[in-house]
Design an enzyme around this catalytic site. Sequence first.
Site, PDB file in Angstrom:
ATOM      1  N   ASP A 165     -48.979 -77.504  18.628  1.00  0.00           N
ATOM      2  CA  ASP A 165     -48.041 -78.231  19.479  1.00  0.00           C
ATOM      3  C   ASP A 165     -48.502 -79.674  19.677  1.00  0.00           C
ATOM      4  OD1 ASP A 165     -45.736 -78.360  21.060  1.00  0.00           O
ATOM      5  OD2 ASP A 165     -46.174 -76.445  22.015  1.00  0.00           O
ATOM      6  N   ASP A 198     -36.700 -76.194  22.201  1.00  0.00           N
ATOM      7  CA  ASP A 198     -36.966 -74.772  22.418  1.00  0.00           C
ATOM      8  C   ASP A 198     -35.665 -73.985  22.604  1.00  0.00           C
ATOM      9  OD1 ASP A 198     -39.554 -75.556  22.390  1.00  0.00           O
ATOM     10  OD2 ASP A 198     -40.027 -74.976  24.438  1.00  0.00           O
TER      11      ASP A 198
END
Length: 394
Positions: A165, A198
């Site tokens: 990430d 997301d």
Amino acid sequence: MAGKAPLCAFFLLLLSTSAAAIRPARSAAATAWRPALENGLGRTPQMGWNSWNHFHCKINEEIIREIADAMADNGLAKLGYEYINIDDCWAAYDRDSKGNLAANASTFPSGIPALADYVHGKGLKLGIYGDAGSRTCSKLMPGSLGYKTDAKTFASWGVDYLKYDNCNNQGMSPQPREVDDPGTWAGGVGNSWRTTGDIKDTWASMTAIADKNNKWASYAGPGGWNDPDMLEVGNGGMTAEEYRSHFSIWALVKLPKVKNNIIQQTVHTFKQAPLLIDCDIRSMSKETKEILSNQNVIAVNQDELGVQGHKVQQDGDQEVWAGPLSGGRIAMVLWNRGSTEASITASWSSIGLNASTVADAHDLWTDEVISSVQGELKETVDSHACKTYVVTPK
């Protein structure tokens, strides 16, 4: 991304079987398509399970072991789901005395190497989560910024897959002005990259993600693919028909359209979007298992040709998505995104067939075959549902 910080810049995936290197990205190519990372990995799309969407930070080694047991015992592993991926929140808040990452002693007391051994003993592979910034998105774990040795640590533990990430990166973007578009540059550093924000377990989120991912079809190559985020199937926020649509579209979404002779020569190695389950497979319903275990739909995702499937027709809320398969076949989804039942007609010209072609259409959800169809296929589709076919010319 792990899901906590909507302003995180990007998601990057690396696969590793030995001492992987977390390294700077190269500049974006002048054209959309570019060779992916030539590390010998990622030659097929990843299939497996991830902890985040269902468990968030409430994970521990007992859960991961039980998930591995379930994957091995319920038939999913035999269908190709092989990765057991631990997302954010597995590590101790601080590094150890030598500056190394360490597992949270209260939730992973046996340590990651022992967990990797257990997962490998089930014939599966272990994935783990890291971050390019000072701390992960949850801020509960140290990031890898300034710690190049973390890659060797993961490899020494027996980790097979790294989800990487970019939260809390102190402004050190890997690609100035392009950090939010990893499809333009991430092929040089990883085997997969996120193309969207997301996903959430809602119809609105899933359909929006599908549309956003559609434009990235040409930004990948052998050994790397676009990732529209994980499957929400089984988490309870959508109906069974909506989950079938979700699974069908994710299976169809693949990599680049053939654009030049270089791609033409290597197209057989192009692969599809990841299929990563994100529900609790220890207690999933029969309906959820039937969706995730549909071998017909999985075969579309894993087809050896691996050419992009994309939206080819739209009439309001009625859409046709399609893409070529090996053997001259076509995968096709008739998708009704409207609130009422509707008739959808897929024309042969839209899906890449001559109007005079006679073909059989195999319904991948009912297993029925519509024989000798010519010119078009017209079907009535329920609200928020789809009908998924493999069309085989005679």
